[in-house]
Design an enzyme around this catalytic site. Structure first.
Site, mmCIF file in Angstrom:
data_model
loop_
_atom_site.group_PDB
_atom_site.id
_atom_site.type_symbol
_atom_site.label_atom_id
_atom_site.label_comp_id
_atom_site.label_asym_id
_atom_site.label_seq_id
_atom_site.Cartn_x
_atom_site.Cartn_y
_atom_site.Cartn_z
ATOM 1 N N ASN A 12 5.863 0.871 -3.108
ATOM 2 C CA ASN A 12 5.361 1.599 -4.275
ATOM 3 C C ASN A 12 3.999 2.192 -3.907
ATOM 4 O O ASN A 12 3.054 1.446 -3.656
ATOM 5 C CB ASN A 12 5.252 0.621 -5.459
ATOM 6 C CG ASN A 12 4.757 1.293 -6.723
ATOM 7 O OD1 ASN A 12 4.477 2.489 -6.732
ATOM 8 N ND2 ASN A 12 4.647 0.512 -7.797
ATOM 9 N N PHE A 13 3.923 3.515 -3.871
ATOM 10 C CA PHE A 13 2.662 4.178 -3.485
ATOM 11 C C PHE A 13 1.633 4.111 -4.620
ATOM 12 O O PHE A 13 0.480 4.465 -4.413
ATOM 13 C CB PHE A 13 2.907 5.649 -3.138
ATOM 14 C CG PHE A 13 3.755 5.912 -1.915
ATOM 15 C CD1 PHE A 13 4.518 4.921 -1.312
ATOM 16 C CD2 PHE A 13 3.804 7.186 -1.359
ATOM 17 C CE1 PHE A 13 5.312 5.193 -0.186
ATOM 18 C CE2 PHE A 13 4.573 7.474 -0.233
ATOM 19 C CZ PHE A 13 5.335 6.466 0.350
ATOM 20 N N LYS A 14 2.102 3.750 -5.833
ATOM 21 C CA LYS A 14 1.243 3.769 -7.036
ATOM 22 C C LYS A 14 0.464 5.083 -7.074
ATOM 23 O O LYS A 14 1.020 6.130 -6.736
ATOM 24 C CB LYS A 14 0.336 2.535 -7.057
ATOM 25 C CG LYS A 14 1.138 1.228 -7.081
ATOM 26 C CD LYS A 14 0.360 0.043 -7.551
ATOM 27 C CE LYS A 14 1.292 -1.156 -7.647
ATOM 28 N NZ LYS A 14 0.648 -2.356 -8.122
ATOM 29 N N HIS A 96 7.410 -1.291 -14.872
ATOM 30 C CA HIS A 96 6.395 -1.907 -14.005
ATOM 31 C C HIS A 96 5.291 -2.467 -14.898
ATOM 32 O O HIS A 96 5.052 -1.950 -15.991
ATOM 33 C CB HIS A 96 5.842 -0.854 -13.037
ATOM 34 C CG HIS A 96 5.013 -1.449 -11.953
ATOM 35 N ND1 HIS A 96 3.710 -1.830 -12.149
ATOM 36 C CD2 HIS A 96 5.310 -1.769 -10.671
ATOM 37 C CE1 HIS A 96 3.238 -2.361 -11.020
ATOM 38 N NE2 HIS A 96 4.199 -2.333 -10.113
ATOM 39 N N GLU A 144 7.835 -9.725 -10.705
ATOM 40 C CA GLU A 144 6.456 -9.474 -10.262
ATOM 41 C C GLU A 144 5.463 -10.062 -11.263
ATOM 42 O O GLU A 144 5.135 -9.394 -12.266
ATOM 43 C CB GLU A 144 6.181 -7.968 -10.175
ATOM 44 C CG GLU A 144 6.957 -7.231 -9.138
ATOM 45 C CD GLU A 144 6.253 -5.933 -8.724
ATOM 46 O OE1 GLU A 144 6.412 -5.562 -7.578
ATOM 47 O OE2 GLU A 144 5.536 -5.339 -9.550
ATOM 48 N N ILE A 149 -0.464 -9.357 -8.730
ATOM 49 C CA ILE A 149 -0.391 -7.994 -8.171
ATOM 50 C C ILE A 149 -1.746 -7.578 -7.599
ATOM 51 O O ILE A 149 -2.783 -7.743 -8.241
ATOM 52 C CB ILE A 149 0.088 -6.992 -9.249
ATOM 53 C CG1 ILE A 149 1.564 -7.256 -9.571
ATOM 54 C CG2 ILE A 149 -0.113 -5.549 -8.795
ATOM 55 C CD1 ILE A 149 2.144 -6.396 -10.660
ATOM 56 N N GLY A 184 1.443 -9.334 -4.415
ATOM 57 C CA GLY A 184 0.646 -10.023 -3.396
ATOM 58 C C GLY A 184 1.295 -10.140 -2.029
ATOM 59 O O GLY A 184 0.729 -10.760 -1.132
ATOM 60 N N ALA A 205 2.829 -2.840 -2.355
ATOM 61 C CA ALA A 205 1.975 -1.662 -2.563
ATOM 62 C C ALA A 205 0.688 -1.780 -1.745
ATOM 63 O O ALA A 205 0.551 -1.154 -0.701
ATOM 64 C CB ALA A 205 1.666 -1.488 -4.048
ATOM 65 N N SER A 206 -0.242 -2.614 -2.199
ATOM 66 C CA SER A 206 -1.590 -2.596 -1.601
ATOM 67 C C SER A 206 -1.614 -2.961 -0.127
ATOM 68 O O SER A 206 -2.416 -2.413 0.630
ATOM 69 C CB SER A 206 -2.535 -3.509 -2.390
ATOM 70 O OG SER A 206 -1.978 -4.786 -2.571
HETATM 71 O O1 G3P Z 1 5.180 -2.461 -7.403
HETATM 72 C C1 G3P Z 1 4.667 -3.323 -6.463
HETATM 73 C C2 G3P Z 1 3.447 -3.974 -6.892
HETATM 74 O O2 G3P Z 1 3.146 -4.063 -8.209
HETATM 75 C C3 G3P Z 1 2.944 -5.052 -6.041
HETATM 76 O O3 G3P Z 1 1.646 -4.677 -5.747
HETATM 77 O O4 G3P Z 1 -0.334 -4.516 -4.391
HETATM 78 O O5 G3P Z 1 0.574 -6.748 -4.994
HETATM 79 O O6 G3P Z 1 1.797 -5.321 -3.364
HETATM 80 P P1 G3P Z 1 0.888 -5.363 -4.553
#
Ligand code: G3P
Length: 228
Positions: A12-14, A96, A144, A149, A184, A205-206
């Site tokens: 997810n590139f957000k 989301h 999630e 997150i 995470g 994502a991150s």
């Molecule tokens: O959609 C994926 C996301 O919400 C997870 O974010 O940054 O914890 O990988 P992250």
């Protein structure tokens, strides 16, 4: 009808600033490279304005991050589900934690996607909400926990029971729904833990957006999904 192949890594590139415009294209190309190199399933979800041109430049599946259950063509500022395919997406993420929907809208959206042969990947905060959403029969559910997150604290390590129970609960309602987890997820080990808990893929994502080498990070995560 688009069928999600698993195990799958969904990126997810957000709205990360470095993943807008050209940045989206570069990351999608890195994901495609990683998918070919590792022979794994990778799906990307770029920002909405980038969907079409990214889809024209890569051949891995593209998801939107959200789409609206809006049927009218005379609508302004919406991104209707019926426009997904023309914009290069095979489906969309829904609900989301950064874009929650009420249950009625969620149910309508899943129904519209199904009628159009498009993929629905619905996010839920835990195993209990995953079971509720399973009753709408989306193609996939991602568990999630919002509090994890973006923290680098992986759901598969910090809250393994939520993943394990989530998989069981969803499958008890509809065994055909794919169950993923996210929040995470940062390392190969986090992905491995998720797969061992029964998850059929992960959302990230991150860890990718902020990686020194996003390409290497994607390869690391994709490789770790295989051979279980
Ligand atoms: O959609 C994926 C996301 O919400 C997870 O974010 O940054 O914890 O990988 P992250």
């Amino acid at each position: 009808m688009y069928q999600l192949r698993t195990p799958v890594l969904v990126i997810n590139f957000k709205n990360y600033a470095n993943l807008q415009g050209k940045g989206s294209l570069e990351l999608a190309k890195s994901a495609q490279h990683a998918a070919k190199l590792t022979n794994s399933n990778i799906v990307v979800a770029p920002p909405t304005p980038c969907l079409y041109f990214v889809s024209k430049s890569v051949d891995i599946p593209i998801l939107a991050q959200h789409a609206d259950a809006e049927k009218g063509e005379a609508s302004t500022g919406k991104f209707p589900i019926f426009s997904l395919r023309a914009n290069g997406a095979v489906g969309t993420i829904l609900n989301h934690s950064e874009r929650r929907l009420d249950m009625q809208t969620l149910s309508n959206s899943i129904q519209q996607l199904r009628e159009l042969g498009l993929l629905s990947l619905v996010c839920t905060q835990d195993n209990l909400s995953a079971k509720e959403v399973a009753k709408f029969h989306p193609d996939a559910i991602a568990i999630e926990p919002p509090e994890l997150i973006g923290t680098g604290r992986a759901v598969s390590k910090v809250s393994p029971a939520i993943v394990e129970e989530g998989v069981k609960s969803v499958k008890s309602v509809d065994p055909s729904i794919k169950v993923l987890c996210g929040a995470g997820i940062t390392s190969a080990d986090d992905v491995r833990a998720a797969v061992l808990l029964g998850a059929e893929g992960v959302l990230v994502a991150s860890a990718v957006a902020k990686a020194e080498s996003p390409r290497e990070k994607i390869i690391e995560l994709a490789r770790s999904m295989l051979n279980y």
